[in-house]
Design a protein around this motif. Structure first.
Motif, PDB file in Angstrom:
ATOM      1  N   ALA A 170       0.865  -1.137   0.022  1.00  0.00           N
ATOM      2  CA  ALA A 170      -0.084  -0.006   0.113  1.00  0.00           C
ATOM      3  C   ALA A 170       0.767   1.237   0.048  1.00  0.00           C
ATOM      4  CB  ALA A 170      -0.872   0.006   1.176  1.00  0.00           C
ATOM      5  N   ASP A 171       0.309   2.287  -0.494  1.00  0.00           N
ATOM      6  CA  ASP A 171       0.870   3.601  -0.433  1.00  0.00           C
ATOM      7  C   ASP A 171       1.517   4.037   0.554  1.00  0.00           C
ATOM      8  OD1 ASP A 171       1.510   3.113  -3.281  1.00  0.00           O
ATOM      9  OD2 ASP A 171      -0.309   4.222  -3.756  1.00  0.00           O
ATOM     10  N   PRO A 172       2.573   4.772   0.916  1.00  0.00           N
ATOM     11  CA  PRO A 172       2.682   5.530   2.309  1.00  0.00           C
ATOM     12  C   PRO A 172       1.852   6.670   2.168  1.00  0.00           C
ATOM     13  CG  PRO A 172       4.506   5.756   1.004  1.00  0.00           C
ATOM     14  CD  PRO A 172       3.515   4.923   0.034  1.00  0.00           C
ATOM     15  N   VAL A 173       1.787   7.209   3.515  1.00  0.00           N
ATOM     16  CA  VAL A 173       1.004   8.526   3.615  1.00  0.00           C
ATOM     17  C   VAL A 173       1.824   9.546   2.604  1.00  0.00           C
ATOM     18  CG1 VAL A 173       0.591  10.347   5.252  1.00  0.00           C
ATOM     19  CG2 VAL A 173       0.397   7.915   5.928  1.00  0.00           C
ATOM     20  N   LEU A 174       0.986  10.025   1.944  1.00  0.00           N
ATOM     21  CA  LEU A 174       1.582  11.282   0.727  1.00  0.00           C
ATOM     22  C   LEU A 174       1.874  12.499   1.280  1.00  0.00           C
ATOM     23  CD1 LEU A 174      -0.447   9.979  -2.259  1.00  0.00           C
ATOM     24  CD2 LEU A 174       1.874   9.508  -1.595  1.00  0.00           C
ATOM     25  N   ILE A 175       3.046  12.934   1.265  1.00  0.00           N
ATOM     26  CA  ILE A 175       3.214  14.292   1.686  1.00  0.00           C
ATOM     27  C   ILE A 175       3.239  15.253   0.362  1.00  0.00           C
ATOM     28  CG2 ILE A 175       5.141  15.833   2.956  1.00  0.00           C
ATOM     29  CD1 ILE A 175       6.016  13.437   4.343  1.00  0.00           C
ATOM     30  N   ASP A 181      -6.052   1.801  -2.987  1.00  0.00           N
ATOM     31  CA  ASP A 181      -4.628   1.448  -3.329  1.00  0.00           C
ATOM     32  C   ASP A 181      -4.750   0.575  -4.746  1.00  0.00           C
ATOM     33  OD1 ASP A 181      -3.087   2.394  -1.272  1.00  0.00           O
ATOM     34  OD2 ASP A 181      -4.030   0.997  -0.031  1.00  0.00           O
ATOM     35  N   ARG A 182      -5.897   0.820  -5.437  1.00  0.00           N
ATOM     36  CA  ARG A 182      -5.787   0.165  -6.542  1.00  0.00           C
ATOM     37  C   ARG A 182      -6.385   1.015  -7.938  1.00  0.00           C
ATOM     38  NH1 ARG A 182      -7.158  -5.216  -7.064  1.00  0.00           N
ATOM     39  NH2 ARG A 182      -6.263  -4.858  -8.902  1.00  0.00           N
ATOM     40  N   LEU A 183      -6.760   2.271  -7.547  1.00  0.00           N
ATOM     41  CA  LEU A 183      -7.398   3.046  -8.477  1.00  0.00           C
ATOM     42  C   LEU A 183      -6.236   3.471  -9.343  1.00  0.00           C
ATOM     43  CD1 LEU A 183      -9.997   5.275  -6.716  1.00  0.00           C
ATOM     44  CD2 LEU A 183     -10.511   3.638  -8.405  1.00  0.00           C
ATOM     45  N   PRO A 184      -6.405   3.974 -10.638  1.00  0.00           N
ATOM     46  CA  PRO A 184      -5.395   4.508 -11.550  1.00  0.00           C
ATOM     47  C   PRO A 184      -4.807   5.864 -10.943  1.00  0.00           C
ATOM     48  CG  PRO A 184      -7.076   3.553 -12.880  1.00  0.00           C
ATOM     49  CD  PRO A 184      -7.710   3.687 -11.311  1.00  0.00           C
ATOM     50  N   VAL A 185      -3.749   6.069 -10.969  1.00  0.00           N
ATOM     51  CA  VAL A 185      -2.914   7.469 -10.559  1.00  0.00           C
ATOM     52  C   VAL A 185      -2.200   7.549 -11.564  1.00  0.00           C
ATOM     53  CG1 VAL A 185      -3.897   7.075  -8.224  1.00  0.00           C
ATOM     54  CG2 VAL A 185      -1.635   6.277  -8.982  1.00  0.00           C
ATOM     55  N   CYS A 186      -1.728   8.913 -11.297  1.00  0.00           N
ATOM     56  CA  CYS A 186      -0.544   9.352 -12.067  1.00  0.00           C
ATOM     57  C   CYS A 186       0.607   9.654 -11.075  1.00  0.00           C
ATOM     58  CB  CYS A 186      -0.774  10.730 -13.128  1.00  0.00           C
ATOM     59  SG  CYS A 186       0.966  11.179 -13.592  1.00  0.00           S
ATOM     60  N   LEU A 187       1.989   8.945 -11.055  1.00  0.00           N
ATOM     61  CA  LEU A 187       2.854   9.248 -10.164  1.00  0.00           C
ATOM     62  C   LEU A 187       3.602  10.550 -10.535  1.00  0.00           C
ATOM     63  CD1 LEU A 187       3.876   5.464  -9.061  1.00  0.00           C
ATOM     64  CD2 LEU A 187       2.046   6.926  -8.368  1.00  0.00           C
ATOM     65  N   ARG A 197      -0.135  -1.374  -8.149  1.00  0.00           N
ATOM     66  CA  ARG A 197      -1.392  -0.941  -7.926  1.00  0.00           C
ATOM     67  C   ARG A 197      -2.162  -1.810  -8.941  1.00  0.00           C
ATOM     68  NH1 ARG A 197      -2.031   4.170  -5.288  1.00  0.00           N
ATOM     69  NH2 ARG A 197      -4.094   4.237  -5.849  1.00  0.00           N
ATOM     70  N   LYS A 198      -1.556  -2.089 -10.105  1.00  0.00           N
ATOM     71  CA  LYS A 198      -2.447  -2.469 -11.136  1.00  0.00           C
ATOM     72  C   LYS A 198      -2.663  -3.940 -11.175  1.00  0.00           C
ATOM     73  CE  LYS A 198      -3.524  -0.801 -14.620  1.00  0.00           C
ATOM     74  NZ  LYS A 198      -4.873  -0.119 -15.092  1.00  0.00           N
ATOM     75  N   TYR A 199      -1.567  -4.818 -10.749  1.00  0.00           N
ATOM     76  CA  TYR A 199      -1.686  -6.107 -10.969  1.00  0.00           C
ATOM     77  C   TYR A 199      -1.874  -6.957  -9.534  1.00  0.00           C
ATOM     78  CZ  TYR A 199       0.051  -4.965 -15.590  1.00  0.00           C
ATOM     79  OH  TYR A 199       0.031  -4.460 -16.993  1.00  0.00           O
ATOM     80  N   VAL A 200      -1.111  -6.491  -8.515  1.00  0.00           N
ATOM     81  CA  VAL A 200      -1.188  -7.242  -7.119  1.00  0.00           C
ATOM     82  C   VAL A 200      -2.487  -7.073  -6.800  1.00  0.00           C
ATOM     83  CG1 VAL A 200      -0.204  -7.356  -5.146  1.00  0.00           C
ATOM     84  CG2 VAL A 200       1.175  -7.065  -7.048  1.00  0.00           C
ATOM     85  N   THR A 201      -3.419  -8.219  -6.377  1.00  0.00           N
ATOM     86  CA  THR A 201      -4.744  -7.899  -6.138  1.00  0.00           C
ATOM     87  C   THR A 201      -4.942  -8.350  -4.648  1.00  0.00           C
ATOM     88  OG1 THR A 201      -5.106 -10.087  -6.747  1.00  0.00           O
ATOM     89  CG2 THR A 201      -5.486  -8.137  -8.364  1.00  0.00           C
ATOM     90  N   GLU A 245      -4.631   6.581 -18.885  1.00  0.00           N
ATOM     91  CA  GLU A 245      -5.079   6.707 -17.405  1.00  0.00           C
ATOM     92  C   GLU A 245      -4.619   7.690 -16.570  1.00  0.00           C
ATOM     93  OE1 GLU A 245      -5.595   1.693 -16.506  1.00  0.00           O
ATOM     94  OE2 GLU A 245      -4.171   2.917 -15.552  1.00  0.00           O
ATOM     95  N   ALA A 246      -5.571   8.538 -15.805  1.00  0.00           N
ATOM     96  CA  ALA A 246      -5.222   9.186 -14.928  1.00  0.00           C
ATOM     97  C   ALA A 246      -4.414  10.568 -15.463  1.00  0.00           C
ATOM     98  CB  ALA A 246      -4.346   8.781 -13.775  1.00  0.00           C
TER      99      ALA A 246
END
Lengths: 810, 153
Positions: A19-24, A311-317, A374-378, A342-343
């Motif tokens: 899971a993604d860490p808390v974003l700053i 933690d699964r939704l498409p995002v732009c990093l 995010r995309k593949y690990v379910t 996407e995103a």
């Protein structure tokens, strides 16, 4: 009872970095202002660690060191200000920095010195600014520092002169460090600068003193270091913010596609992606080492947790990193990573790697990993299985297959059939194994989808201009590779204003205890061989005293044996005695009940109860019906809260049994002389256990007497050196103190023969009164001859005691 | 089914081994790896190997005899290591001594980081001292000895 609770499976995605860490959402950490005010270090600040190595025009870090000393001095005519700063660049020793890499604000200016373990520069700190007529006075700090020891640090001295009115005199200075502190690199075992995060991790573990070298898995560390090196995941940064080592290791390892593992209690790092033997990312089919089926599962041994929606939704990093030109100051950059289409308009997630990442490829691969995950690990899985061969074969990071048959209808047969990566292994005391597994998605050819995405992610590799158009402020050349000067001062200084503190002035050493018991808590105060306490509130004798506890009056036994009024020998009650318990002895107003106890059957009978003391006491008249009974008094204090009005009963005394006394006018004692034996002296013969031998100076020489408790017993008298033919004169007295009268031996019988066995008898009577059966009487058998010690010894046997002339005792 | 597991616990430092205990062969001292292992009825919670945060410590419950109390007290005082090993073997075979073919299925080496318990039992926690509090990096701080009274801007 011990409860063993595993972390919930729902935490695993967060614990394992899925899971993604808390974003700053903040500016890149490397995007510091170049013209900010010069900073000064404060006591307690962490000593920064500059860790970098520029290789192939990549790497290095711009450091903005804090100052510890300063000198300000102006020209008395032009008012030009000369600023001297002493700066601490890093912990440890750094290779020499060229003149082209040091800056004041954005400009290459000043005269510089660099030293290790030594104070740089030869100037003295202080504010020597004066006011020049017609000029705006400088406003420089007055507390300019006192200097220190700078042990195991790389220091810089910077001196520069600014024209009158310059606004740049207090701008932050910077140094572009191409090669950081020197450590022994794990990959090539060479001392020098490193850009491998594993080297930094090991350095911090060792320096922190919290991880013994025994607990560092050097094999796994070397593998991880190779993985970083081969895949271009490099660390070029300055480490200056104080943080927890464990957190730093966990967080930083994620940004290098590593995970911190603990195997056999030892710390190490493992790649997060399948790798080939050369540690490149494996993009071929994945093989697994074990297949779990329903045969292995224990009841309720299957637990699944899907990755949450957010933690699964498409995002732009937006990956932030640092572009580091070779001849200019580096700057932060972003690279956006998204799955095509996407995103496009977000959401956006920021990942700031700019503090240590100078490679766009590095940032892109980390971004690709996060995005692909995010995309593949379910999901994640927890399997609880019986012990089997995998007990000793499976290790962290192994790939396993889980194939479980699912029957949902008679004709429908399906399988839960996926590959997983072993994330955690728990081998319980019961033998069962618990495996926490992370889904390892594969494509149709059995290749890791995540690994494919990461391996194929390539950076645009387009450098952006630094945007600087004017270099006129540079006094030093951008291509000047001359090393900084090495002027400095070795303490102790020869004088001046330097006053570096001595170690003893800033530290206190406390002696280590010299005894060898402190480490286990010291010796017990009463010693290991303490005796158990006696029945005392404060304890009994012990090597160093008793327990030393204060006595508790509430635990102290109340008074007992407080019955008075018995007139017989040894406080034996007699008929017509009045037994009494006083109110003072009972300790309270209340009730006393009298009981008599049969001395044979011990049957207890109530005689009477008295609720009020009469004349301050509770009394009982003893009658002949009480003969052969013990008399017991039971007292109770008044207690209005009870139905009876009295409290808890307690026995306050037992006397008796009651006896009727027999009295006589005289006693005849018949005794025999057993023989004459020569002994060493006049000695007692305490042959009877009921008697006590005492000495007494009634006659000379010191004589002996036996103290009999009951004259009705036959006892063996003591022998003593004396004439072979004792006469009545030898019975010369008795213990009239106990006897209560005087002793008469006038009726002593004359000896009846001259043989060895002689019989004697004497009669004792009181000159007034009577003899009481049971009364204690003492006989004094005197040797009769002064100075006869050492002669013969006689032994006497009292054959019988006859009570003469029974009379009333009253 | 002939699977059995035995646990071995060793307290040591870089130069000395202070205690060797095993929990399978009751009231026996057995030999393993050339060393003698005394019987002590301890029980370990199990060994966790983890690539994720959390769950990285092992706890051991052990009778609070004087020997045990002293051993763990000293281990805590001097930062000694504890090594816990679990072996697996066939209990249909020799039960009197460690079998030559037994398999090491788990091992855990760590420091004694915490000891608690009752008068009769101790619970010993093994783990690294990378606790969430106290293990700060960078490890060095600016002190008066290092930089004196520094510049105040």
């Amino acid at each position: 009872m011990t409860l063993n609770i595993s972390d919930p499976l729902s935490l695993l995605p967060y614990q394992s970095g899925l899971a993604d860490p808390v974003l700053i959402e903040a500016a890149a950490q490397s995007a510091n202002d170049l013209t900010a005010q010069q900073q000064a270090y404060k006591i307690g600040d962490p000593v920064p660690i500059v860790f970098c190595r520029r290789v192939s025009n990549n790497g290095g870090v711009l450091v903005s060191p804090g100052a510890t000393e300063a000198r300000y001095e102006n020209d008395g005519v032009t008012n030009a200000l000369t600023v001297s700063l002493h700066l601490v660049l890093s912990e440890g020793e750094l290779p020499t920095i060229p003149i082209k890499d040091v800056f004041v604000g954005p400009c290459r200016q000043g005269t510089w010195d660099q030293n290790y373990d030594r104070r740089s520069g030869t100037w003295f700190p202080g504010n020597f600014v004066t006011t020049v007529s017609g000029k705006q006075p400088w406003s420089c700090p007055y507390y300019c520092g006192t200097s220190g020891r700078y042990e195991d640090m790389t220091t810089l001295s910077y001196v520069n002169t600014f024209v009158d009115g310059s606004q740049r005199w207090n701008q932050q200075v910077h140094a572009f460090v191409r090669e950081g502190i020197q450590i022994t690199r794990i990959i090539d075992s060479t001392l020098g600068p490193s850009n491998n995060v594993i080297d930094l991790a090991i350095y911090l573990m060792n320096k922190s003193g919290r991880v013994p070298s025994t607990l560092i898995d050097t094999t796994e560390m070397l593998t991880a270091a190779t993985f970083c090196d081969v895949n271009g995941l490099l660390y070029n940064g300055v480490f200056k913010e104080s943080q927890n080592l464990d957190s730093w290791l966990e967080n930083t390892s994620n940004d290098f596609l590593l995970r911190l593992v603990e195997t056999d209690g030892k710390f190490g790092f493992k790649p997060r992606l399948p790798v080939n033997t050369d540690q490149t990312i494996k993009t071929t089919a994945i093989s697994w080492v074990f297949t779990f089926t329903e045969d292995h599962l224990l009841p309720d041994g299957f637990e699944i947790q899907y990755i949450a929606l957010e933690d699964r939704l498409p995002v732009c990093l937006q990956m932030m990193w640092r572009q580091q030109p070779d001849a200019d100051i580096g700057f932060a950059r972003t690279t956006e990573i998204r799955f095509t289409g996407e995103a496009l308009a977000g959401p956006f997630e920021q990942y700031d790697l700019s503090q240590f990442c100078t490679s766009e490829s590095h940032a892109v691969k980390v971004g690709a990993y996060r995005l692909a995950r995010r995309k593949y690990v379910t999901h994640t899985l927890r399997l609880t299985v019986r012990p089997s061969s995998y007990n000793s074969t499976l290790t962290l990071g192994d790939v396993v297959r889980v194939r479980l048959r699912r029957e949902t209808a008679t004709t429908a047969l399906d399988y839960h059939d996926y590959l997983y990566e072993v994330e955690r292994i728990e081998k319980t005391a019961s033998g069962a194994c618990v495996f926490d597994l992370t889904h390892l998605p594969i494509d149709g050819q059995g290749r890791s989808r995540v690994a494919l995405e990461v391996a194929s992610a390539t950076a645009p590799n387009v450098n952006i201009s630094a945007g600087r158009s004017d270099y006129s402020c540079d006094d030093n050349s951008a291509s000047d590779n001359t090393a900084l000067g090495i002027d400095g001062i070795d303490y102790p200084p020869s004088g001046g204003n330097f006053d570096p503190p001595l170690f003893d002035s800033t530290a206190v050493g406390i002696d280590v205890p010299i005894d060898d018991t402190w480490e286990t808590g010291g010796d017990p105060p009463i010693g290991p061989d303490v005796e158990p306490p006696d029945d005392e509130a404060s304890g009994g004798p012990a090597p160093n005293g008793g327990w030393d506890n204060p006595s508790d009056p509430l635990e102290t036994p109340l008074a007992s044996g407080i019955i008075t009024g018995a007139t017989g020998p040894s406080a034996i009650p007699q008929p017509s005695d009045v037994l009494s318990v006083s109110e003072a002895n009972l300790g309270c107003p209340g009730q006393v009940c009298w009981y008599k106890i049969n001395k044979t059957t011990l049957v207890e009978t109530l005689i009477s109860c008295q609720n009020e003391p009469i004349g301050g006491a509770w009394d009982l008249l003893i009658t002949t019906s009480d003969i052969d009974f013990f008399i017991k008094a039971v007292g109770r204090c008044g207690d209005p809260s009870t139905a009876s009005g009295f409290g808890v009963p307690r026995t306050v005394g037992v006397v008796g049994p009651v006896e009727e006394l027999e009295c006589f006018t005289s006693v005849t004692v018949n005794y025999d002389e057993l023989g004459v034996t020569v002994l060493g002296g006049c000695q007692p013969y305490p042959l009877d256990g009921t008697s006590t031998t005492k000495s007494r100076s009634l006659v000379s020489p010191v004589s002996l007497y036996k103290f009999y408790t009951d004259v009705s017993f036959t006892v063996i008298a003591p022998g003593c050196g004396g004439p072979p033919f004792p006469t009545y004169a030898q019975v010369t007295g008795c213990d009239w103190i106990t006897f209560g009268g005087t002793f008469s031996s006038a009726t002593t019988t004359v000896p009846n023969g001259t043989s060895d066995t002689l019989a004697f008898a004497f009669v004792i009577s009181k000159t007034s009164g009577i003899l009481l059966k049971g009364q204690k009487v003492a006989f004094l058998i005197d040797s009769g001859v002064t100075g006869a010690v050492g002669a013969a010894t006689d032994q006497f046997v009292i054959n019988s005691v006859t009570y003469n002339n029974t009379v009333s005792c009253i | 089914m002939g699977r059995a597991q035995s646990q071995y616990l060793r307290i040591f430092d870089s130069s000395t081994t202070y205690a060797r205990w095993q929990t399978y062969y009751v009231n026996q001292t057995v030999t393993l790896d050339g060393a003698s292992w005394e019987y002590a009825p301890f029980s370990a919670s199990g060994i966790v190997e983890s690539g994720a945060r959390g769950g990285k410590s092992v706890s051991i419950s052990v009778p609070a005899t004087n020997t045990v109390v002293n051993a763990f007290n000293l281990a805590l005082t001097f930062g000694r290591f504890c090594e816990l090993k679990i072996y697996e073997f066939d209990n249909r075979l020799d039960q009197t001594a460690p079998q030559a073919g037994q398999v090491l299925i788990a091992a855990y080496t760590a420091e004694v980081v915490n000891v608690s318990g009752t008068f009769t039992r101790l619970n010993v926690e093994l783990g690294s001292s990378l606790s969430p509090v106290g293990a700060q990096v960078p490890p060095r701080k600016f002190t008066s000895y290092l930089i004196g009274a520094p510049l105040r801007i």
